[in-house]
Design an enzyme around this catalytic site. Structure first.
Site, PDB file in Angstrom:
ATOM      1  N   ASN A  53      25.881   0.282   8.028  1.00 39.32           N
ATOM      2  CA  ASN A  53      26.941   0.075   6.898  1.00 39.32           C
ATOM      3  C   ASN A  53      27.788  -1.141   7.393  1.00 39.32           C
ATOM      4  O   ASN A  53      28.946  -0.714   8.258  1.00 39.32           O
ATOM      5  CB  ASN A  53      27.703   1.308   6.468  1.00 39.32           C
ATOM      6  CG  ASN A  53      28.387   1.385   5.434  1.00 39.32           C
ATOM      7  OD1 ASN A  53      29.249   0.427   5.050  1.00 39.32           O
ATOM      8  ND2 ASN A  53      28.714   2.518   4.863  1.00 39.32           N
ATOM      9  N   THR A 104      31.710   0.241   6.986  1.00 38.42           N
ATOM     10  CA  THR A 104      32.419   1.326   7.975  1.00 38.42           C
ATOM     11  C   THR A 104      32.213   0.455   9.501  1.00 38.42           C
ATOM     12  O   THR A 104      33.042   1.036  10.248  1.00 38.42           O
ATOM     13  CB  THR A 104      31.519   2.506   7.764  1.00 38.42           C
ATOM     14  OG1 THR A 104      30.077   2.415   8.183  1.00 38.42           O
ATOM     15  CG2 THR A 104      31.902   3.102   6.809  1.00 38.42           C
ATOM     16  N   GLU A 163      33.773   1.276  20.233  1.00 39.98           N
ATOM     17  CA  GLU A 163      34.244   0.890  21.225  1.00 39.98           C
ATOM     18  C   GLU A 163      34.410  -0.585  21.733  1.00 39.98           C
ATOM     19  O   GLU A 163      35.193  -1.133  22.311  1.00 39.98           O
ATOM     20  CB  GLU A 163      34.011   1.889  22.351  1.00 39.98           C
ATOM     21  CG  GLU A 163      34.699   3.137  22.279  1.00 39.98           C
ATOM     22  CD  GLU A 163      33.796   4.280  22.727  1.00 39.98           C
ATOM     23  OE1 GLU A 163      34.253   5.095  23.592  1.00 39.98           O
ATOM     24  OE2 GLU A 163      32.700   4.169  22.285  1.00 39.98           O
TER      25      GLU A 163
END
Length: 747
Positions: free
Chosen positions: A640, A643, A714
């Site tokens: 996605n 997101t 991250e």
């Protein structure tokens, strides 16, 4: 079998739960309506080390509505063995046990829980509990106790946090004989997680050893096991729910003390209890540890690295050995024939540090990439060119190829988008009015973790798909992404898929952390869906007059709630009809997704990134503004883009915060943090964040897992602090090796 070509994977789907969150319908741990609820408020130690000599609760207990004051003197009977207090993320050592005895191990330690009929009364009564202490000498300063460092104790926690790789060649000799070299020390301050949702637990006491717990956590099953083991309860009788979590960043990987105290009070009083920590108390436990690193890098005159030494010393508590990989990252990025990597811990009288977004990586990459930048100036080689000179497709530390590595594409695409070619090499050579302009860049790398995960998948009587898994969604978009994956695997529209999660009663999931959930639970969904398709096709063949009796699975397509014959789309059977033939019983499967350990043993797994930053530094005031930044990420298939970009944007903001704003200040004379609030713990605001861009480099990884995915939570953070630091050097000619960088150092 083929799937519907009208896929949602790869499309920027908005968060499916977004409306629930922005309208306030979504409930968090402290918001569930529970009858006859009592409220607990934690009392924290005001000394740093010593013993409690006496406790006077008489004034508190005399207040109207106060039910109990729990301390180590009257607490519930607890587990005996240390092992029963551990959790899935516990480091080696002795886990901290709240209210265990009279000993004070750190400032802010919970030493009592006041329980009352209202939160306000519990909070006031907490001020009326009187403690007398015997104080003992303590040490809380990392920099002043570096001589007390030692190698971390061995323990099971090193499975995901391996020690530094062994030395190679003869580093000292190679470094001394090197033509170009840098010797630099880097200092990183303490950071606290501070997610917007306060840590909170609501425990519903059901009697007969049964509890339902609404908790702020990143791992429902982890907390379920923790509670059951400590309080001697059956696992099946402890249910932990966390469908909505207001941020975690690693702070919810381990059970925090409000969970322990809330459950203890509920069992002690046989009542429903809620405990919510206030913002100051959020500074009384987990944090990113301060670290001191020394790096010695050397190259030949062409810029090829010949020797690398990376040594680090980090804070840990006096009772646990928290360890995060720092020194090992140098050799995962760059090859060199002569290496020496060392990592040690300094035990102090503080609470145990804990994983914070990109633990170890964000600390290490700042030092590594600033050292590389310093080398580039000594060599008179463009910083980007120096990275390309030392580029490798291999993982030098393991001698293995990566399953995929599109880092070179990240470098080139981000540099082009940023306009790196407009940089003039000389420091302090670019200006805009009264501002010095600096360009900086850095490389990023992060692990591509994968954990075992079990998913239950079923087709119901109305032809819809239900999936069950215990994973949490801490704001990363997990709910939406998992729904997209499942929808595509069965050829269903999103609204026909119901992904149920955040519940310890559901099939196993690790805690949400390490950028691993899409490659863990997502892969488990693929495996479960594959089995479910087989079962549906088999049942369809058993139906009277079935058009699929002699049709192989490869000749079938799943689309819009139907099984369709590939060469004749007019021939189909609906999921509803299949379930009706099955007498209305759901067709389901439960499958475990797990990494292909044998296949992947020959490879290293990682995501990569490149960050490019422009800063403005005021000539007179020394203030720094990050005016624009571009980060390119190589993370396999992007499920996605919306997101995923959101995750990288958040990481980039945190990189700005780490470089310029964020630090918890320890007063070593008092042994406590003196800015334990969001007024004095500096964070970036809207005015600090300017133009941010995210690029996803194309990376097709057919080896890593069934989806070809890697995490993105991250990787956007690790390169940013170094890119900012390097840009500041380019702007000012001053290299500041301590984070965060303060304006007074630039005047």
């Amino acid at each position: 079998m083929e799937m519907d070509t009208n896929k949602t994977v790869g499309k920027p789907v908005s968060r499916l739960e977004g409306k629930l969150k922005v309208t306030g319908i979504a409930k968090y741990a402290a918001e569930y309506e529970v009858d006859n609820l009592l409220y607990g408020y934690v009392v924290n130690s005001t000394i740093t080390k010593g013993k409690i000599l006496s406790i006077d609760v008489s004034k508190a207990m005399a207040l109207p509505g106060v039910i109990e004051v729990l301390t180590h003197e009257n607490r519930t009977r607890l587990a005996w063995f240390d092992l029963q207090y551990t959790d899935m993320d516990a480091p080696p050592g002795t886990v901290f046990k709240p209210l265990y005895d009279e000993n004070i191990l750190y400032n802010g330690q919970p030493i009592a829980l006041v329980v009352a009929e209202s939160f306000e009364m519990a909070r006031f009564a907490a001020t009326q509990v009187i403690f007398k202490y015997k104080e003992e000498p303590f040490q809380t300063s990392l920099e002043h106790h570096l001589d007390q460092s030692r190698v971390a104790k061995k323990g099971f926690a090193t499975a995901l946090k391996p020690p530094p790789p062994p030395p190679t060649g003869d580093f000292e000799k190679a470094y001394q004989q090197a033509e170009v070299k840098v010797d630099a020390t880097y200092i990183h301050g303490t950071e606290h997680h501070n997610p917007i949702e306060l840590f909170a637990t609501t425990t519903v006491y059901q009697g007969n050893g049964k509890l339902t717990i609404y908790d702020k956590t990143q791992g429902t099953i982890n907390n379920q096991l923790y509670v059951a083991n400590i309080f001697g309860l059956k696992y099946k009788n402890v249910r932990v729910l966390a469908p909505f979590v207001g941020g975690g960043f690693g702070s919810g990987l381990r059970p925090q003390y409000q969970l322990f105290l809330c459950v203890m009070a509920a069992l002690h009083l046989k009542r429903n209890v809620r405990v919510v920590l206030d913002r100051k108390q959020m500074f009384s436990f987990t944090h990113r540890p301060p670290t001191v690193q020394n790096l010695r890098f050397a190259t030949d005159t062409d810029g090829k690295l010949t020797a690398m030494n990376h040594s680090s010393k980090s804070e840990t508590s006096s009772f646990e050995d928290y360890f995060e990989p720092i020194a090992s990252w140098s050799h995962r990025l760059y090859p060199a024939p002569h290496t020496l990597f060392e990592q040690e811990l300094v035990p102090l009288d503080v609470y145990t540090p804990m994983d914070m977004r990109a633990p170890g990586g964000s600390t290490a990459l700042h030092a590594i990439e600033c050292t590389m930048d310093e080398l580039s100036y000594k060599l008179n080689i463009d910083p980007l060119e120096l990275r390309l000179i030392n580029y490798t497709e291999m993982d030098p530390s393991a001698g293995k190829p990566y399953t995929s590595k599109a880092l070179k594409a990240c470098y080139l695409e981000a540099a082009d988008q940023f306009g790196w070619e407009k940089r003039t090499p000389k420091p302090r050579s670019m200006e805009r009015g009264n501002k010095l302009i600096g360009y900086g860049m850095a490389t990023g790398i992060w692990d591509a973790f994968q954990f075992p995960s079990r998913v239950e998948a079923m087709i119901t009587a109305d032809g819809k798909m239900i999936l069950n898994n215990a994973v949490t969604d801490i704001g990363t978009g997990t709910f939406t992404v998992m729904t997209q994956i499942a929808a595509d695997e069965l050829g269903l529209p999103l609204e026909e898929v119901d992904f149920r999660y955040g519940d310890s009663k559901k099939p196993f999931s690790m805690f949400q952390g390490g950028s691993a959930m899409t490659s863990s639970t997502g892969v488990a969904i693929v495996i479960a869906a594959k089995e479910l398709r087989k079962k549906l096709a088999k049942k369809a063949r058993e139906m009277p007059h079935s058009p699929f009796k002699k049709v192989e699975d490869a000749e079938l397509t799943f689309s819009n709630g139907n099984i369709i014959l590939n060469n004749d789309p007019n021939i189909s059977v609906s999921f509803k009809d299949i379930i009706a033939f099955n007498k209305g019983k759901v067709i389901k499967t439960t499958n475990m997704g797990k990494p292909h350990l044998l296949k992947l043993k020959k490879y290293s797994l990682a995501t990569h990134s490149a960050s490019f930053v422009e800063v403005e530094v005021d000539k007179d005031l020394g203030t720094v503004t990050v005016t624009r930044a571009v980060t390119a990420v190589a993370a396999g298939k992007i499920i996605n883009p919306k997101t995923a970009k959101s995750q990288v944007y958040g990481s980039m903001v945190w990189g700005i915060s780490k470089a310029l704003h964020e630090e918890t200040i320890m007063d070593e004379n008092l042994g406590k943090y003196i800015n334990a609030n969001l007024g004095e713990y500096h964070l970036p605001v809207h005015a600090d964040i300017r133009q941010l861009e995210v690029i996803f480099a194309e990376e097709n990884d057919e080896l890593i897992n069934e989806l070809g995915v890697k995490g993105v939570g991250e990787i956007g953070l690790v390169g940013m602090p170094a890119a900012i630091s390097n840009a500041i050097y380019h702007a000012t000619g001053k290299r500041i090796n301590k984070l965060p960088i303060h304006f007074d150092e630039l005047i």
